[in-house]
Design an enzyme around this catalytic site. Sequence first.
Site, mmCIF file in Angstrom:
data_model
loop_
_atom_site.group_PDB
_atom_site.id
_atom_site.type_symbol
_atom_site.label_atom_id
_atom_site.label_comp_id
_atom_site.label_asym_id
_atom_site.label_seq_id
_atom_site.Cartn_x
_atom_site.Cartn_y
_atom_site.Cartn_z
ATOM 1 N N GLY A 14 0.777 -1.240 0.000
ATOM 2 C CA GLY A 14 0.000 0.000 0.000
ATOM 3 C C GLY A 14 0.806 1.286 0.000
ATOM 4 O O GLY A 14 0.280 2.351 0.335
ATOM 5 N N ASN A 16 1.918 2.999 -2.607
ATOM 6 C CA ASN A 16 1.337 3.914 -3.607
ATOM 7 C C ASN A 16 0.000 4.462 -3.113
ATOM 8 O O ASN A 16 -0.307 5.634 -3.315
ATOM 9 C CB ASN A 16 1.161 3.205 -4.957
ATOM 10 C CG ASN A 16 2.439 3.207 -5.774
ATOM 11 O OD1 ASN A 16 2.865 4.250 -6.264
ATOM 12 N ND2 ASN A 16 3.083 2.050 -5.883
ATOM 13 N N ILE A 93 -5.265 -10.047 -12.721
ATOM 14 C CA ILE A 93 -5.376 -9.617 -14.116
ATOM 15 C C ILE A 93 -6.864 -9.490 -14.415
ATOM 16 O O ILE A 93 -7.617 -10.478 -14.344
ATOM 17 C CB ILE A 93 -4.699 -10.634 -15.057
ATOM 18 C CG1 ILE A 93 -3.208 -10.704 -14.714
ATOM 19 C CG2 ILE A 93 -4.908 -10.247 -16.513
ATOM 20 C CD1 ILE A 93 -2.493 -11.891 -15.308
ATOM 21 N N ASN A 108 -3.095 1.778 -14.345
ATOM 22 C CA ASN A 108 -2.225 0.923 -13.545
ATOM 23 C C ASN A 108 -0.827 1.524 -13.503
ATOM 24 O O ASN A 108 -0.437 2.258 -14.420
ATOM 25 C CB ASN A 108 -2.146 -0.467 -14.200
ATOM 26 C CG ASN A 108 -1.279 -1.444 -13.426
ATOM 27 O OD1 ASN A 108 -1.334 -1.503 -12.184
ATOM 28 N ND2 ASN A 108 -0.456 -2.208 -14.123
ATOM 29 N N HIS A 110 3.093 0.212 -13.330
ATOM 30 C CA HIS A 110 3.872 -1.018 -13.485
ATOM 31 C C HIS A 110 5.355 -0.692 -13.272
ATOM 32 O O HIS A 110 5.860 0.299 -13.804
ATOM 33 C CB HIS A 110 3.650 -1.593 -14.890
ATOM 34 C CG HIS A 110 4.418 -2.859 -15.118
ATOM 35 N ND1 HIS A 110 4.044 -4.065 -14.577
ATOM 36 C CD2 HIS A 110 5.582 -3.089 -15.787
ATOM 37 C CE1 HIS A 110 4.927 -4.985 -14.914
ATOM 38 N NE2 HIS A 110 5.874 -4.425 -15.647
ATOM 39 N N GLU A 144 -4.971 -6.954 -22.466
ATOM 40 C CA GLU A 144 -3.671 -7.628 -22.528
ATOM 41 C C GLU A 144 -2.791 -7.137 -21.380
ATOM 42 O O GLU A 144 -2.742 -5.923 -21.111
ATOM 43 C CB GLU A 144 -2.974 -7.301 -23.837
ATOM 44 C CG GLU A 144 -3.373 -8.211 -24.971
ATOM 45 C CD GLU A 144 -2.709 -7.744 -26.249
ATOM 46 O OE1 GLU A 144 -1.473 -7.847 -26.338
ATOM 47 O OE2 GLU A 144 -3.439 -7.247 -27.109
ATOM 48 N N GLU A 175 7.627 6.143 -8.376
ATOM 49 C CA GLU A 175 6.201 5.805 -8.450
ATOM 50 C C GLU A 175 5.386 6.744 -7.563
ATOM 51 O O GLU A 175 4.345 7.263 -7.976
ATOM 52 C CB GLU A 175 5.963 4.358 -7.992
ATOM 53 C CG GLU A 175 6.521 3.309 -8.934
ATOM 54 C CD GLU A 175 6.131 1.884 -8.537
ATOM 55 O OE1 GLU A 175 5.061 1.692 -7.940
ATOM 56 O OE2 GLU A 175 6.899 0.960 -8.847
HETATM 57 C C1 GAR Z 1 4.550 -1.284 -6.999
HETATM 58 O O1 GAR Z 1 5.934 -1.313 -7.267
HETATM 59 C C2 GAR Z 1 3.758 -1.379 -8.291
HETATM 60 O O2 GAR Z 1 4.385 -0.747 -9.366
HETATM 61 C C3 GAR Z 1 3.734 -2.868 -8.492
HETATM 62 O O3 GAR Z 1 3.543 -3.415 -7.226
HETATM 63 C C4 GAR Z 1 4.115 -2.551 -6.251
HETATM 64 C C5 GAR Z 1 3.054 -2.265 -5.241
HETATM 65 O O4 GAR Z 1 3.615 -1.598 -4.142
HETATM 66 N N1 GAR Z 1 2.676 -3.234 -9.388
HETATM 67 C C6 GAR Z 1 2.736 -4.308 -10.156
HETATM 68 O O5 GAR Z 1 3.681 -5.072 -10.173
HETATM 69 C C7 GAR Z 1 1.513 -4.505 -11.013
HETATM 70 N N2 GAR Z 1 1.736 -5.515 -11.973
HETATM 71 P P1 GAR Z 1 2.690 -0.889 -3.080
HETATM 72 O O6 GAR Z 1 1.644 -1.926 -2.625
HETATM 73 O O7 GAR Z 1 3.628 -0.539 -1.969
HETATM 74 O O8 GAR Z 1 2.054 0.293 -3.723
#
Ligand code: GAR
Length: 205
Positions: A14, A16, A93, A108, A110, A144, A175
């Site tokens: 969590g 982000n 997904i 999203n 990534h 996709e 991020e």
């Molecule tokens: C983040 O690095 C995000 O970019 C990645 O998961 C992490 C979540 O961190 N997302 C993916 O890999 C999606 N395919 P968080 O829970 O601390 O925000």
Amino acid sequence: MVKNGIVIFISGRGSNLNAIISAVNNGMIKYPITAVVSDRYCEGVEISKKNNLNTLIIDYKDYNSKLTFEKELIKRIKPLNPKLIVLAGFMQILSILFIKEFKSKIINIHPSLLPSFKGLNTHARAKAAGVLIHGCTVHFVNEEIDSGKIIAQGATSISKECSEIEIEKKILNIEHSLYPKVIAKLLNKEININENDLILCYYEK
Ligand code: GAR
């Protein structure tokens, strides 16, 4: 509960989510968080509850198929009429069923410079590939995996000496600054989703 705001989907730590909450609290994002949806109990759920947000745990393990899980998601999210659905470390997904329901409203983040390193373990793969520039991408979600239209990217240099943990830390910092900015710009309609340009591009050391 405030409707017509942002709905944030999480599955884990969590961080982000935390960055987005801060951006709402400091006024950078001018729309409320209508709900935080988690597909499991996780750290992010605690962050959401601590901030008194409407927290919905829709545990994917309680459903016998992706279809029934997504039908439940749609049933619970549709009445909230979200302006934007923000996937923030959401590890499911989503199928065309869900995506069609919220067309052009799902984004999203990534942890790679797409189209490189789609899928999981992006930092380990970037390190193994010996890339010198690595980063993260905010994109629209389509059917996709990690392939929807790119909205923004944040990049940084990495070196052979960087550990995977150091790389993750560097990219997560980007991020946390990039995602709230993109969300604010999308909601303020400062980004025209019908235009084809790369919207924001950062280079952060
Ligand atoms: C983040 O690095 C995000 O970019 C990645 O998961 C992490 C979540 O961190 N997302 C993916 O890999 C999606 N395919 P968080 O829970 O601390 O925000």
